[in-house]
Design a protein around this motif. Structure first.
Motif, PDB file in Angstrom:
ATOM      1  N   ASN A 129       7.681   0.856 -10.436  1.00  0.00           N
ATOM      2  CA  ASN A 129       7.545  -0.602 -10.509  1.00  0.00           C
ATOM      3  C   ASN A 129       7.403  -0.989 -11.975  1.00  0.00           C
ATOM      4  O   ASN A 129       6.342  -0.817 -12.563  1.00  0.00           O
ATOM      5  CB  ASN A 129       6.325  -1.066  -9.717  1.00  0.00           C
ATOM      6  CG  ASN A 129       6.257  -2.583  -9.623  1.00  0.00           C
ATOM      7  OD1 ASN A 129       7.275  -3.253  -9.542  1.00  0.00           O
ATOM      8  ND2 ASN A 129       5.048  -3.135  -9.631  1.00  0.00           N
ATOM      9  N   PRO A 137       8.219  -4.144 -14.046  1.00  0.00           N
ATOM     10  CA  PRO A 137       8.643  -5.514 -14.360  1.00  0.00           C
ATOM     11  C   PRO A 137       8.601  -5.789 -15.859  1.00  0.00           C
ATOM     12  O   PRO A 137       7.868  -5.136 -16.610  1.00  0.00           O
ATOM     13  CB  PRO A 137       7.626  -6.381 -13.613  1.00  0.00           C
ATOM     14  CG  PRO A 137       6.407  -5.524 -13.495  1.00  0.00           C
ATOM     15  CD  PRO A 137       6.907  -4.112 -13.374  1.00  0.00           C
ATOM     16  N   SER A 138       9.375  -6.769 -16.268  1.00  0.00           N
ATOM     17  CA  SER A 138       9.478  -7.053 -17.700  1.00  0.00           C
ATOM     18  C   SER A 138       8.188  -7.600 -18.293  1.00  0.00           C
ATOM     19  O   SER A 138       7.977  -7.506 -19.505  1.00  0.00           O
ATOM     20  CB  SER A 138      10.618  -8.045 -17.948  1.00  0.00           C
ATOM     21  OG  SER A 138      10.373  -9.258 -17.281  1.00  0.00           O
ATOM     22  N   LYS A 169      -0.739 -11.352 -13.521  1.00  0.00           N
ATOM     23  CA  LYS A 169      -0.600 -10.130 -14.318  1.00  0.00           C
ATOM     24  C   LYS A 169      -1.773  -9.196 -14.085  1.00  0.00           C
ATOM     25  O   LYS A 169      -1.600  -7.970 -13.994  1.00  0.00           O
ATOM     26  CB  LYS A 169      -0.485 -10.486 -15.797  1.00  0.00           C
ATOM     27  CG  LYS A 169      -0.190  -9.290 -16.692  1.00  0.00           C
ATOM     28  CD  LYS A 169       0.078  -9.721 -18.125  1.00  0.00           C
ATOM     29  CE  LYS A 169       0.446  -8.523 -18.993  1.00  0.00           C
ATOM     30  NZ  LYS A 169       0.760  -8.922 -20.382  1.00  0.00           N
ATOM     31  N   SER A 218       1.714  -1.552 -11.797  1.00  0.00           N
ATOM     32  CA  SER A 218       2.931  -1.847 -12.544  1.00  0.00           C
ATOM     33  C   SER A 218       2.883  -1.182 -13.913  1.00  0.00           C
ATOM     34  O   SER A 218       1.807  -0.875 -14.435  1.00  0.00           O
ATOM     35  CB  SER A 218       3.100  -3.359 -12.728  1.00  0.00           C
ATOM     36  OG  SER A 218       3.138  -4.039 -11.492  1.00  0.00           O
ATOM     37  N   LYS A 254       8.922  -1.587 -18.839  1.00  0.00           N
ATOM     38  CA  LYS A 254      10.224  -0.932 -18.782  1.00  0.00           C
ATOM     39  C   LYS A 254      10.315   0.242 -19.753  1.00  0.00           C
ATOM     40  O   LYS A 254      11.169   1.120 -19.571  1.00  0.00           O
ATOM     41  CB  LYS A 254      11.334  -1.952 -19.026  1.00  0.00           C
ATOM     42  CG  LYS A 254      11.410  -3.004 -17.925  1.00  0.00           C
ATOM     43  CD  LYS A 254      12.645  -3.862 -18.023  1.00  0.00           C
ATOM     44  CE  LYS A 254      12.639  -4.943 -16.952  1.00  0.00           C
ATOM     45  NZ  LYS A 254      12.591  -4.402 -15.575  1.00  0.00           N
TER      46      LYS A 254
END
Length: 295
Positions: free
Chosen positions: A196, A198-199, A219, A226, A229
């Motif tokens: 996972n 995410p940007s 967040k 998370s 990248k």
């Protein structure tokens, strides 16, 4: 692992692909960024060189939405020296309306799977000529919820089409390695996924926009499962150059149900390894792209 030859990274100028390119350059590998936009690729190469002075970098124009572009790129790459690996990273993630490639294929299936099938088939003679060469396929945990694909995907929801395209990517990756082994070919086919990533958790690089804003409360919640990248690139980089990587393996993050952490061996769904489905998918892919692997 092949010590001589470049590593081609499709979509290597953006997102996870950028960090795959950066990390490979940090490991001393020559990298060719294969992407649509030359200006964006140049910005990516500038950012890499700021962190890795002397990095060996090149650019190859490649639009995965066009099989004609795939053919031109493969011809150019095959004539550009030895290839140690291809990381088939680029793909469509979000598209909320029915869409197709320039060849008329459903957008996700055509871009994420068919284009890479055609690219790797055309580059296969160059890859098999390099001892230890690898082909790395970027899968996704979303394949766990995909329905088996027995033909061209129809007009499903965008996320269903994405899931099915990633299942196809993984079925192809595992089937390719089975065929390499059956023919006694040293090259390896390996599948990786980013977990996972995410940007919102991704570090920025000069000249590039790699991080999207996110509400601080959201967040804080999703941050528990998370990673950025940059970390999401680790499994693909390890699959491309790690010394302990075997053909036919799946690598992903090693913590919290494969969502985050350092690379580790992983398991895909049963249907990702289904040889019958993979054979039908292979036959369809060869027919639609007009090219097949020459074993």
């Amino acid at each position: 692992m092949a010590e001589h030859g470049a590593v081609v990274v499709t979509g290597g100028s953006n997102g996870i692909g950028y960090f795959i390119s950066e990390q490979l350059a940090q490991a001393g590998r020559p990298v060719i960024i294969a992407a649509r936009n030359a200006e964006r690729a140049q910005l990516a190469m500038n950012a890499i060189r700021e962190r890795v002075p002397g990095a060996e970098l090149g650019f190859q124009e490649l639009d995965l939405g066009s099989l004609a572009s795939v053919r031109r790129a493969a011809d150019a790459l095959a004539g550009n020296g030895p290839l140690a690996a291809v990381v088939a990273n680029a793909g469509v993630v979000h598209d909320h309306g029915p869409a197709s490639t320039s060849d008329g294929f459903e957008l996700f299936f055509g871009t994420n799977h068919l284009a890479h099938f055609g690219l790797l088939a055309r580059l296969f003679p160059a890859l098999r000529a390099t001892p230890g060469a690898r082909m790395v396929h970027l899968g996704s945990l979303s394949h766990l919820w995909a329905k088996p694909v027995t033909g061209l995907p129809g007009e499903r929801s965008w996320f269903s089409n994405y899931q099915n395209s990633k299942l196809a990517v993984m079925q192809f990756g595992f089937e390719l390695d089975r065929r390499l082994r059956a023919h006694g070919i040293e090259a390896r086919s390996v599948v990786a996924h980013p977990g996972n990533a995410p940007s919102a958790f991704t570090p920025e690089r000069p000249g590039l926009h790699l991080r999207e804003p996110i509400h601080p409360l959201l967040k804080a919640v999703v941050g528990n499962f998370s990673q950025g990248k940059d970390a999401g690139a680790w499994p693909a980089v390890h699959a491309a150059i790690g010394e302990d990587v075997q053909g036919g393996a799946l690598w992903g993050p090693g913590r919290l149900f494969q969502l985050l952490g350092r690379p580790a061996p992983a398991k895909a769904s049963a249907q990702a390894y289904d040889g019958g489905q993979a054979t039908r998918l292979w036959q369809l892919s060869a027919e639609l792209t007009g090219v097949d692997f020459d074993f």
